[in-house]
Motif scaffolding. Sequence first.
Motif, mmCIF file in Angstrom:
data_model
loop_
_atom_site.group_PDB
_atom_site.id
_atom_site.type_symbol
_atom_site.label_atom_id
_atom_site.label_comp_id
_atom_site.label_asym_id
_atom_site.label_seq_id
_atom_site.Cartn_x
_atom_site.Cartn_y
_atom_site.Cartn_z
ATOM 1 N N GLU A 199 -12.681 10.500 -3.075
ATOM 2 C CA GLU A 199 -12.691 11.669 -2.195
ATOM 3 C C GLU A 199 -11.827 11.432 -0.952
ATOM 4 O OE1 GLU A 199 -16.881 13.904 -2.619
ATOM 5 O OE2 GLU A 199 -17.053 11.803 -1.996
ATOM 6 N N MET A 200 -11.945 10.212 -0.396
ATOM 7 C CA MET A 200 -11.130 9.855 0.769
ATOM 8 C C MET A 200 -11.138 8.350 0.937
ATOM 9 S SD MET A 200 -11.411 11.118 4.745
ATOM 10 C CE MET A 200 -10.125 10.676 5.921
ATOM 11 N N TYR A 201 -9.979 7.767 1.126
ATOM 12 C CA TYR A 201 -9.881 6.345 1.440
ATOM 13 C C TYR A 201 -8.627 6.114 2.270
ATOM 14 C CZ TYR A 201 -7.107 6.644 -2.898
ATOM 15 O OH TYR A 201 -6.216 7.011 -3.885
ATOM 16 N N VAL A 202 -8.574 4.946 2.911
ATOM 17 C CA VAL A 202 -7.504 4.633 3.859
ATOM 18 C C VAL A 202 -6.978 3.234 3.577
ATOM 19 C CG1 VAL A 202 -6.909 4.318 6.301
ATOM 20 C CG2 VAL A 202 -8.525 6.111 5.640
ATOM 21 N N ILE A 203 -5.670 3.064 3.683
ATOM 22 C CA ILE A 203 -5.070 1.730 3.612
ATOM 23 C C ILE A 203 -4.155 1.548 4.823
ATOM 24 C CG2 ILE A 203 -5.189 1.657 1.098
ATOM 25 C CD1 ILE A 203 -2.202 2.217 1.006
ATOM 26 N N SER A 204 -3.947 0.308 5.222
ATOM 27 C CA SER A 204 -3.099 0.018 6.373
ATOM 28 C C SER A 204 -1.629 0.035 5.972
ATOM 29 C CB SER A 204 -3.468 -1.342 6.975
ATOM 30 O OG SER A 204 -3.292 -2.365 6.014
ATOM 31 N N GLN A 205 -0.773 -0.057 6.979
ATOM 32 C CA GLN A 205 0.664 0.037 6.738
ATOM 33 C C GLN A 205 1.168 -1.060 5.797
ATOM 34 O OE1 GLN A 205 3.877 -1.334 9.537
ATOM 35 N NE2 GLN A 205 4.110 0.870 9.864
ATOM 36 N N ALA A 206 0.668 -2.287 5.983
ATOM 37 C CA ALA A 206 1.132 -3.394 5.144
ATOM 38 C C ALA A 206 0.850 -3.127 3.671
ATOM 39 C CB ALA A 206 0.478 -4.696 5.591
ATOM 40 N N LEU A 207 -0.297 -2.535 3.376
ATOM 41 C CA LEU A 207 -0.642 -2.246 1.984
ATOM 42 C C LEU A 207 0.185 -1.086 1.442
ATOM 43 C CD1 LEU A 207 -4.514 -2.716 1.970
ATOM 44 C CD2 LEU A 207 -2.690 -4.368 1.575
ATOM 45 N N ALA A 208 0.451 -0.101 2.284
ATOM 46 C CA ALA A 208 1.303 1.009 1.846
ATOM 47 C C ALA A 208 2.717 0.509 1.526
ATOM 48 C CB ALA A 208 1.349 2.098 2.916
ATOM 49 N N LYS A 209 3.225 -0.398 2.336
ATOM 50 C CA LYS A 209 4.549 -0.972 2.063
ATOM 51 C C LYS A 209 4.514 -1.836 0.802
ATOM 52 C CE LYS A 209 6.413 -0.851 6.747
ATOM 53 N NZ LYS A 209 7.507 0.076 6.395
ATOM 54 N N PHE A 210 3.391 -2.519 0.587
ATOM 55 C CA PHE A 210 3.231 -3.299 -0.638
ATOM 56 C C PHE A 210 3.335 -2.390 -1.864
ATOM 57 C CE2 PHE A 210 0.242 -4.597 -3.982
ATOM 58 C CZ PHE A 210 0.773 -5.831 -4.335
ATOM 59 N N VAL A 211 2.677 -1.232 -1.794
ATOM 60 C CA VAL A 211 2.745 -0.272 -2.902
ATOM 61 C C VAL A 211 4.174 0.238 -3.070
ATOM 62 C CG1 VAL A 211 1.944 1.969 -3.731
ATOM 63 C CG2 VAL A 211 0.328 0.392 -2.648
ATOM 64 N N SER A 212 4.837 0.534 -1.948
ATOM 65 C CA SER A 212 6.195 1.055 -2.012
ATOM 66 C C SER A 212 7.149 0.057 -2.666
ATOM 67 C CB SER A 212 6.680 1.392 -0.598
ATOM 68 O OG SER A 212 8.020 1.827 -0.616
ATOM 69 N N ILE A 213 7.020 -1.216 -2.302
ATOM 70 C CA ILE A 213 7.924 -2.236 -2.826
ATOM 71 C C ILE A 213 7.666 -2.513 -4.307
ATOM 72 C CG2 ILE A 213 8.547 -4.679 -2.649
ATOM 73 C CD1 ILE A 213 7.997 -4.396 0.385
ATOM 74 N N ASN A 214 6.384 -2.495 -4.697
ATOM 75 C CA ASN A 214 6.005 -2.907 -6.054
ATOM 76 C C ASN A 214 5.622 -1.743 -6.963
ATOM 77 O OD1 ASN A 214 5.863 -6.042 -5.740
ATOM 78 N ND2 ASN A 214 4.749 -5.244 -3.979
ATOM 79 N N ARG A 215 6.031 -0.548 -6.601
ATOM 80 C CA ARG A 215 5.582 0.631 -7.345
ATOM 81 C C ARG A 215 5.931 0.567 -8.832
ATOM 82 N NH1 ARG A 215 9.538 4.977 -4.477
ATOM 83 N NH2 ARG A 215 9.521 3.390 -2.854
ATOM 84 N N ALA A 216 7.043 -0.077 -9.163
ATOM 85 C CA ALA A 216 7.496 -0.100 -10.561
ATOM 86 C C ALA A 216 6.607 -0.962 -11.452
ATOM 87 C CB ALA A 216 8.940 -0.590 -10.633
ATOM 88 N N ILE A 217 5.865 -1.900 -10.874
ATOM 89 C CA ILE A 217 5.080 -2.820 -11.701
ATOM 90 C C ILE A 217 3.579 -2.700 -11.461
ATOM 91 C CG2 ILE A 217 6.952 -4.486 -11.904
ATOM 92 C CD1 ILE A 217 5.607 -6.138 -9.723
ATOM 93 N N LEU A 218 3.167 -1.805 -10.583
ATOM 94 C CA LEU A 218 1.735 -1.636 -10.333
ATOM 95 C C LEU A 218 1.108 -0.824 -11.460
ATOM 96 C CD1 LEU A 218 1.607 -0.985 -6.476
ATOM 97 C CD2 LEU A 218 0.985 -3.071 -7.710
ATOM 98 N N ARG A 219 0.061 -1.381 -12.051
ATOM 99 C CA ARG A 219 -0.614 -0.758 -13.193
ATOM 100 C C ARG A 219 -1.520 0.370 -12.727
ATOM 101 N NH1 ARG A 219 -1.713 1.458 -17.083
ATOM 102 N NH2 ARG A 219 -2.444 0.726 -19.108
#
Length: 371
Positions: free
Chosen positions: A311-331
């Motif tokens: 329904e709602m969750y929050v992540i910090s900037q470092a984790l958002a950048k982690f997702v951005s960098i690794n988006r191609a391999i995140l399951r």
Amino acid sequence: MLTVLSTEIVHLAPLRTQIGNRLRPQSITMVDKMQSRASSARVFRSRIPTLLVSMFATFASIYVAGRLWQDSENRVYLIKELDRIIGQGRSVISVDDTLKIIACREQHKKLSALEMELAAARQEGFTSMRSTEINGTDYKRRPLVVIGIFTTFGRKNNRDAIRKAWMGTGAALKKMENEKGIIARFVIGRSANRGDSLDRAIDNENRQTKDFIILDTHVEAPEEFPKKAKLFFAHAAEEWNAEFYSKVNDDVYVNIDALGGTLATHLDKPRVYMGCMKSGEVFSEPSQKWYEPEWWKFGDKKSYFRHASGEMYVISQALAKFVSINRAILRTYAHDDISVGSWFIGIDVKHVDEAKFCCSSWTGGAICAGV
């Protein structure tokens, strides 16, 4: 005549021998005494330089010791004076230590100023200005949080309700961004039939409200929500330099002030994943509503790992950048909240189980509530 002389010489020989025997000890004794005196003189003469060297060394030692003592007394005096003046303890500090102390003091001043500003902002409900002047230049602070409201086609009524309830439109939306540092946007993909009436309706709505993030590479479909979450966090991290990024459903009411106050208490955590944590059952039957095609990966008991409610969750900037960098391999799995939770299981992340994010509980001081 020769005979007489020879006889006399023969008679004199014993006498000579006797005289020689009597005189030899005396001469030897005199020679020994003279040699002894000479030896003593040499010894005496050799002892004089040794004594002089010893005396010189003694005086030098006394002199050096005196100087060292005086130098140590001076050092003690200087140390005491330095301690008295700068009040840094009881020992002399190096230049490197001095520079570190100065840097720490500067950081402490900045931290104190930020704490005072944060306290004032809390009293004002996070309505203080989001920009300030530093060193004569205008410095725009990073946003506090970017909220992505996940919506889809045919839910304009939900979007209008959110705009009226807590998001605002036009000037009100801009004011929330500038004064509270909270950016809110509806997140949607494109139709499978690119350019059809569904896409045109969203484009027209966005031209009027300017409050959408349209993911052009994403096809809008219920089973694609996990990929949508990944694309949103990647896009938001690239578009805004915010402290936090949040995903919200389009049927959730958000208390903006409560959200800002809660997030402010976690600014010191570089990698934080926050929400209403749960660990539900994994459904392995295709006929079930929350069916998980990869149910077998979660063990015999078929329970999900700990993750935040969708329904709602929050992540910090470092984790958002982690997702951005690794988006191609995140399951991704069947659900977006499970997928996001899986990305942060194997890395050093602070999981924060915050009851205020449990939107269906209506707890005191809740951040969100289902509508």
